[in-house]
Design a protein around this motif. Structure first.
Motif, short mmCIF file in Angstrom:
data_model
loop_
_atom_site.label_atom_id
_atom_site.label_comp_id
_atom_site.label_asym_id
_atom_site.label_seq_id
_atom_site.Cartn_x
_atom_site.Cartn_y
_atom_site.Cartn_z
N UNK A 533 15.63 15.10 10.11
CA UNK A 533 15.98 15.20 8.70
C UNK A 533 15.08 14.49 7.92
N UNK A 534 14.46 14.89 6.94
CA UNK A 534 13.77 14.15 5.84
C UNK A 534 14.47 13.90 4.53
N UNK A 535 15.57 14.62 4.27
CA UNK A 535 16.27 14.68 3.15
C UNK A 535 15.35 14.98 1.96
N UNK A 536 14.40 15.94 2.21
CA UNK A 536 13.66 16.49 1.12
C UNK A 536 14.27 17.54 0.38
N UNK A 537 13.78 18.05 -0.71
CA UNK A 537 14.21 18.86 -1.54
C UNK A 537 14.50 20.17 -0.61
N UNK A 538 13.54 20.62 0.09
CA UNK A 538 13.75 21.78 0.97
C UNK A 538 14.96 21.64 1.77
N UNK A 539 15.17 20.52 2.47
CA UNK A 539 16.35 20.29 3.35
C UNK A 539 17.56 20.30 2.47
N UNK A 540 17.51 19.63 1.42
CA UNK A 540 18.80 19.64 0.56
C UNK A 540 19.24 21.02 0.13
N UNK A 541 18.25 21.87 -0.12
CA UNK A 541 18.71 23.10 -0.56
C UNK A 541 19.26 24.13 0.70
N UNK A 546 24.37 26.38 2.82
CA UNK A 546 25.36 26.29 3.70
C UNK A 546 26.76 26.07 3.10
N UNK A 547 26.62 24.84 2.27
CA UNK A 547 27.97 24.68 1.44
C UNK A 547 28.63 25.77 0.56
N UNK A 548 27.58 26.56 -0.02
CA UNK A 548 28.06 27.37 -0.96
C UNK A 548 28.51 28.77 -0.05
N UNK A 582 17.54 16.24 -8.63
CA UNK A 582 17.33 17.09 -7.73
C UNK A 582 18.54 17.94 -6.92
N UNK A 583 19.52 17.17 -6.73
CA UNK A 583 20.81 17.73 -6.02
C UNK A 583 21.28 18.61 -7.05
N UNK A 584 21.27 18.18 -8.22
CA UNK A 584 21.92 19.31 -9.16
C UNK A 584 20.90 20.63 -9.25
N UNK A 585 19.85 20.32 -9.31
CA UNK A 585 19.07 21.61 -9.27
C UNK A 585 19.14 22.42 -8.04
N UNK A 586 19.12 21.81 -6.87
CA UNK A 586 19.09 22.77 -5.81
C UNK A 586 20.62 23.31 -5.64
N UNK A 587 21.48 22.85 -6.20
CA UNK A 587 22.96 23.54 -6.09
C UNK A 587 22.96 24.77 -7.20
N UNK A 588 22.22 24.29 -8.16
CA UNK A 588 22.21 25.41 -9.38
C UNK A 588 21.54 26.49 -8.74
N UNK A 592 22.97 30.32 -8.15
CA UNK A 592 22.31 31.45 -8.73
C UNK A 592 22.12 32.53 -7.99
N UNK A 593 21.45 32.22 -6.81
CA UNK A 593 21.20 33.07 -5.65
C UNK A 593 22.53 34.03 -5.42
#
Length: 635
Positions: A533-541, A546-548, A582-588, A592-593
């Protein structure tokens, strides 16, 4: 009382507290607390909620000689029971308690007493020479009679060092008597309450990028924080004023006010500025604005500045209807920690009791107990149980969700000890007959807790009411979560191989749903289909998706709609160096998806809060990358 205590403060400025004998009477306690609050005095009520039978025994054993001077209840007759000492009446009072339910200490006005002798009377005791009995009400069932003293004298105590008849002593005592002017103006004292310099909303929000979130419809959370990635904040005071102003405006836009707020989560960047934060808080949330009682509150320090969220982050729980029951005991007692100020021990709305964060405070001293983290947890559990009992429930049989805040100053060994203590003192004693299953449990590592505590707990309890018909109609009207989006279908197939071991779910009667989702490194590797894991934005998304998905599935499986979401938080560890925006953006983007199936909003306002913490998890090891905390309610 206000006039008298005002004059006492004027004559003796060092006076700082008032002691009263309130045992169970809210009527008495609240009035004493109100006067003390206006005068800047502390209310002491060390008898509060104590067992009256034990109190009666102790008063007699400690040499308090008190006679009845009024009786006004079934079972007490003026002709037989006036003028009797409590020691003589004890057996009769206990029998009347069994027969008619009277308060053995007379807390319900069943009788009144006059103290003739006690350990505080060092020099003499009072001897009643003559009296008359006045029959106030000759009722055949519960006659009311009053003993009126006609003559008395003081009887010198043999071991006294002073002589009662000494004129110098009489002169000294008489000099302590004052005639109080009954026309004193209340406003002179009441207007001395601490207030901040008036700050307009425009001034508070200048150059501050405020963000807001909102869940549900009838019972919902509003979160407000500052997006400040460049750390341009002017400090805690400015940030908290801006955040509370924004929430206040949001409430006004919806035709609501602070009176509708049930609970406040106050996250600040430094516990060293707790006093300042409290001062700002008190300038917004006052007893005058909250006619039904001030909201309950939890305050912790979080690494907000580190992730670009300014110095203050507030989340409030709001109800559209002004129906709630608030427990706000400001008196220091042996019952449970007092709440001196505009926040209460607990708030009951619908079937859910929202309890303020409980520390391991010794109630009579309001100091943290010695013995370290486990001792603090043990006492915090006792304090929580005392508050729960006031609502006729128990943390052992009514728990929905249990949030455990641990200080970042705990060692790994101490965290394990806290978890073992919670298991041995709480979990093993749970009675799930009322709630159906174990409560969800989440541990959160906070930078700092109030008073330098090691542990703070925040129980959420189920207190059933008799509104089943109303609740059923609400249930039918709201419907369930929809899962028609292509995103959800695709995620369902993608995550079909991952089991539900990362989820805790607790539902009660189809009306309340609590869930915790824990994303550890092991699960994250499977979600991201990678070996590192690199905890990148891609991985966070990927983790956000999965959480959603899990969140949506939990709600669908239990027949809950997005409108029933009361609270939704995503805690993430700051040790991974991911900015809050970044966290807010990936969850938003993730919600939205779901094309409305998950976000339920068309105004762009998120239904979740992103909360940066030192660590979090379903165990005290707190090794989650992301922890999701959900509460949904149809009540």
């Amino acid at each position: 009382m206000f006039v008298l205590l005002s004059e006492i403060k004027r004559q003796i400025p060092s006076i700082s507290a008032v002691s009263s004998g309130a045992i169970a009477s809210d009527y008495q306690r609240l009035r004493v607390e109100s006067v003390c609050s206006r005068l800047g005095l502390v209310s002491l009520a060390y008898l509060w909620k104590q067992d009256q039978t034990l109190l009666l025994d102790e008063m007699i054993r400690r040499g308090i000689v008190a006679i009845t001077v009024k009786v006004a209840t079934m079972g007490l007759k003026p002709s037989a029971h006036l003028g009797k000492e409590l020691a003589e009446l004890k057996c009769h009072l206990l029998q009347m308690n069994k027969s008619y339910g009277i308060n053995v200490c007379g807390e319900g006005g069943e009788y009144e007493t006059l103290t003739l002798d006690c350990p505080l009377f060092h020099n003499a005791r009072i001897v009643l020479d003559d009296f008359e009995v006045i029959l106030h009400s000759p009722d055949s069932i519960a006659p009311v009679g009053i003993l009126h003293p006609l003559a008395f004298h003081l009887e010198h105590k043999p071991n006294s060092s002073d002589i009662v008849g000494d004129s110098s002593i009489v002169q000294e005592n008489s000099s302590c008597l004052y005639e109080v002017d009954g026309g004193i103006a209340h406003n002179d004292v009441e207007n001395k309450q601490q207030t901040l310099n008036p700050v307009t909303t425009a001034d508070a929000c200048t150059n501050i990028d405020l963000r807001i979130s909102k869940t549900g419809k009838k019972l919902f959370s509003i979160g407000c924080w500052i997006q400040d990635p460049c750390s341009t904040s002017e400090g805690l005071k400015a940030d908290l004023v801006a955040v509370l102003s924004r929430i206040e405006n949001q409430l006004k836009e919806e035709g609501l006010g602070w009176v509708n707020v049930l609970y406040v989560h106050l996250f600040i960047s430094s516990m060293e500025e707790f006093g300042l934060a409290n001062e700002v808080y008190m300038s917004f949330i006052t007893e005058q604005k909250c006619s039904l009682g001030v909201p309950s509150r939890s305050t912790i320090e979080l690494p907000l500045v580190q992730v670009g969220l300014g110095n203050a982050y507030v989340e409030v729980l709001v109800a559209n209807e002004q129906v709630k029951r608030v427990l706000h005991v400001q008196s220091i007692s042996c019952w449970a920690p007092s709440c001196i100020g505009p926040y209460s021990q607990a708030t009951l709305h619908g079937d859910i009791l929202y309890m303020a964060g409980q520390l391991g405070l010794d109630p009579p001293t309001m100091k943290l107990c010695p013995g370290g983290p486990t001792a603090e947890l043990e006492l915090a559990l006792q304090n929580s149980e005392a508050v729960a009992n006031a609502f006729g429930c128990s943390i052992f049989s009514s728990a929905i969700h249990f949030l455990v805040y641990c200080s970042a100053h705990l060692t790994s060994s101490e965290k394990e000890q806290v978890e073992h203590k919670l298991h041995s003192s709480y979990i093993t004693h749970l009675d799930c007959s009322n709630t159906g299953s174990y409560p969800t449990i989440l541990y959160v590592l906070a930078s700092y807790l109030p008073k330098g505590a090691y542990v703070e707990i925040k129980p959420l309890l189920y207190v059933p009411t008799n509104d089943d018909g109303v609740a059923t109609r609400e249930l039918e009207a709201r419907g369930s979560w929809t899962a028609s989006s292509e995103a959800f279908s695709g995620w369902s197939a993608q995550y079909s191989d991952l089991n539900d071991s990362c989820c805790q779910v607790h539902t009660i009667g189809g009306r309340i749903c609590s869930a915790v989702i824990s994303i550890t490194d092991d699960i994250a590797l499977k979600i991201c289909s990678t070996e590192q894991l690199y905890h990148s934005e891609e991985h966070m998304k990927a983790l956000a998706r999965f959480c959603a998905f899990k969140l949506t599935k939990i709600l669908i499986d239990n027949d809950f709609s997005c409108d029933t979401i009361t609270m939704l938080r995503f805690y993430y560890s700051v040790e991974h160096s991911v900015a809050a925006d970044v966290m807010s953006r990936v969850f938003s983007q993730t919600f939205a998806e779901l094309e409305g199936g998950g976000s339920c909003r068309t105004d762009g306002v998120p239904i979740f809060n992103i909360v940066p913490v030192s660590a979090s998890g379903c165990s005290a090891s707190m090794n989650d990358i992301i922890s999701c905390e959900l509460l949904a309610s149809k009540v």
